[in-house]
Scaffold this motif. Structure first.
Motif, PDB file in Angstrom:
ATOM      1  N   UNK A 134      -6.126   7.074   4.154  1.00 47.14           N
ATOM      2  CA  UNK A 134      -5.918   7.252   2.712  1.00 47.14           C
ATOM      3  C   UNK A 134      -4.765   6.374   2.232  1.00 47.14           C
ATOM      4  N   UNK A 135      -3.703   6.302   3.021  1.00 44.71           N
ATOM      5  CA  UNK A 135      -2.587   5.415   2.687  1.00 44.71           C
ATOM      6  C   UNK A 135      -3.073   3.974   2.567  1.00 44.71           C
ATOM      7  N   UNK A 136      -3.829   3.511   3.551  1.00 47.59           N
ATOM      8  CA  UNK A 136      -4.359   2.156   3.530  1.00 47.59           C
ATOM      9  C   UNK A 136      -5.203   1.907   2.285  1.00 47.59           C
ATOM     10  N   UNK A 137      -6.125   2.828   2.027  1.00 48.76           N
ATOM     11  CA  UNK A 137      -7.078   2.631   0.943  1.00 48.76           C
ATOM     12  C   UNK A 137      -6.402   2.657  -0.429  1.00 48.76           C
ATOM     13  N   UNK A 138      -5.467   3.588  -0.630  1.00 49.44           N
ATOM     14  CA  UNK A 138      -4.814   3.685  -1.928  1.00 49.44           C
ATOM     15  C   UNK A 138      -4.010   2.433  -2.240  1.00 49.44           C
ATOM     16  N   UNK A 139      -3.288   1.927  -1.260  1.00 46.16           N
ATOM     17  CA  UNK A 139      -2.476   0.741  -1.515  1.00 46.16           C
ATOM     18  C   UNK A 139      -3.356  -0.487  -1.707  1.00 46.16           C
ATOM     19  N   UNK A 140      -4.364  -0.639  -0.871  1.00 44.21           N
ATOM     20  CA  UNK A 140      -5.236  -1.805  -0.986  1.00 44.21           C
ATOM     21  C   UNK A 140      -6.048  -1.790  -2.274  1.00 44.21           C
ATOM     22  N   UNK A 141      -6.458  -0.614  -2.727  1.00 42.91           N
ATOM     23  CA  UNK A 141      -7.219  -0.533  -3.978  1.00 42.91           C
ATOM     24  C   UNK A 141      -6.369  -0.970  -5.170  1.00 42.91           C
ATOM     25  N   UNK A 142      -5.062  -0.683  -5.128  1.00 38.33           N
ATOM     26  CA  UNK A 142      -4.181  -1.115  -6.211  1.00 38.33           C
ATOM     27  C   UNK A 142      -3.948  -2.624  -6.187  1.00 38.33           C
ATOM     28  N   UNK A 143      -4.006  -3.205  -4.996  1.00 34.56           N
ATOM     29  CA  UNK A 143      -3.694  -4.626  -4.853  1.00 34.56           C
ATOM     30  C   UNK A 143      -4.916  -5.529  -4.913  1.00 34.56           C
ATOM     31  N   UNK A 144      -6.096  -4.968  -4.642  1.00 29.82           N
ATOM     32  CA  UNK A 144      -7.277  -5.808  -4.452  1.00 29.82           C
ATOM     33  C   UNK A 144      -8.513  -5.098  -5.013  1.00 29.82           C
ATOM     34  N   UNK A 191     -16.115  -6.220   5.585  1.00 25.29           N
ATOM     35  CA  UNK A 191     -15.107  -6.655   4.612  1.00 25.29           C
ATOM     36  C   UNK A 191     -13.900  -5.721   4.622  1.00 25.29           C
ATOM     37  N   UNK A 192     -14.144  -4.430   4.749  1.00 26.33           N
ATOM     38  CA  UNK A 192     -13.053  -3.450   4.780  1.00 26.33           C
ATOM     39  C   UNK A 192     -12.176  -3.658   6.006  1.00 26.33           C
ATOM     40  N   UNK A 193     -12.799  -3.807   7.164  1.00 24.76           N
ATOM     41  CA  UNK A 193     -12.056  -3.999   8.406  1.00 24.76           C
ATOM     42  C   UNK A 193     -11.188  -5.257   8.334  1.00 24.76           C
ATOM     43  N   UNK A 194     -11.769  -6.350   7.873  1.00 23.09           N
ATOM     44  CA  UNK A 194     -11.030  -7.613   7.804  1.00 23.09           C
ATOM     45  C   UNK A 194      -9.844  -7.524   6.840  1.00 23.09           C
TER      46      UNK A 194
END
Length: 361
Positions: A134-144, A191-194
């Motif tokens: 969840x930490x990964x996804x929340x931060x990445x969604x804001x950035x990308x 794409x998510x893994x990369x």
């Protein structure tokens, strides 16, 4: 990036609230259950469309009211913007940016970059892998926004594939349609893994120095991505585990099962670290987030500290407060004693009591 003002209407315990913020440090103090966290939550909702505490919009709406509103005025690289959120008890929420309605959540992500730090985040190291994903996804969604799209599509395909796995037990002829969902799962999952690998590589280049300074050079922290399957082996693994998936009626491999390993001096602190080591690593993670966001977007994010200072010892608290200069920060706490002897410059103080907020300086 700064938030200039917040307006709430029928949100949580606020019938009506209008606040203006300093571009520096803003303190909200008062007893528990008075509405301090609700202010930070509203800012978080305006940035991500979701609450960090509840799963449905109706829980955010004031009792006996049909709808609630959140309005945020912000300035991004000296350009003013406005975010309007319209929460409805029985319908999907509405949102607008600068007065123009948006139709997808992805259009909002990145408009306001927020880093939220609460006492629960101190347990991110020792808790289950779901919290770290969840930490990964929340931060990445804001950035990308592309990552947000790929994640949304992956989750949708995953849900459909799992539903099909359940149906196959009653209709074996449906198994031949699994390949269609496998292809889609591999497309978006790869794409998510990369992207997660790239993100953690960047984070790793920042967090080591922060953690070393926080521990006086005694500890070296590294982060490792533990993917359940490598991107180039995703197809082979899906095929190899098809029988297991059918038996369990669930997809047993893919980025929805990934994890992050936090290693201090060659020790996996998820399993073998002390509580102090785990908390220090969690603090390093949040501070590294700030620096990474600065690097990626070329601007400073907004930092929300929800009653986290009371959970930190003096050393960690002072390090945190000394590391947020130049970042607009919203802090909730029960009292002001912990700031009296600190180095932090407090720009605005608000007292919160029973849904009423009074500026004290």
């Amino acid at each position: 990036m700064i938030i200039e003002s917040l307006e709430l209407l029928n949100y949580r315990n606020y019938e009506s609230l209008n606040l203006t913020f300093s571009k520096g440090t803003n303190i909200f103090y008062g007893d528990n259950a008075q509405g301090k966290t609700n202010i930070l939550e509203a800012l978080y909702v305006s940035a991500t469309t979701k609450s960090h505490r509840v799963s449905t919009d109706k829980e955010l709406i004031r009792f006996d009211q049909p709808e609630a509103h959140i309005r945020v005025q912000l300035r991004k690289k000296d350009v003013p913007h406005k975010i309007d959120m319209h929460l409805k008890r029985t319908k999907t929420k509405g949102a607008a940016i600068d007065g123009i309605p948006i139709h997808k959540s992805s259009e909002l992500f990145g408009m306001l970059n927020i880093i939220f730090f609460s006492p629960e985040d101190l347990g991110i190291i020792k808790n289950g892998p779901g919290e770290r994903r969840r930490f990964l996804d929340l931060e990445l969604c804001q950035l990308d926004r592309i990552y947000f799209h790929n994640l949304a599509r992956y989750n949708k395909v995953l849900k459909q594939r799992n539903h099909l796995l359940k149906q196959i037990n009653f209709r074996s002829d449906l198994e031949e349609t699994l390949e269609i969902w496998d292809d889609q799962l591999i497309k978006y999952g790869t794409e998510i893994i990369n992207r997660r690998e790239e993100f953690l590589k960047m984070l790793n280049g920042i967090i080591g120095d922060i953690h070393s300074r926080l521990t006086g050079g005694r500890e070296q922290l590294s982060i490792f991505y533990e993917e359940s399957v490598r991107a180039d082996q995703f197809m082979a693994q899906l095929c190899a585990k098809r029988a297991v998936d059918k038996k369990q009626c669930s997809t047993t491999t893919g980025p929805h099962r990934d994890d992050i390993r936090f290693q201090v001096n060659d020790i996996d602190i998820r399993k073998f670290g002390s509580q102090g080591q785990q908390r220090t690593a969690a603090l390093s993670l949040k501070l590294a987030e700030i620096e990474l966001v600065k690097k990626v977007i070329g601007d400073t994010p907004i930092l929300l500290l929800d009653d986290v200072l009371s959970e930190l010892d003096t050393n960690r608290k002072n390090f945190l407060l000394g590391s947020i200069c130049g970042v607009q920060t919203m802090i909730t706490c029960t009292g002001l004693d912990e700031f009296i002897h600190g180095q932090l410059a407090i720009n605005q103080i608000y007292e919160v009591c029973k849904g009423t907020v009074v500026q004290k300086n």
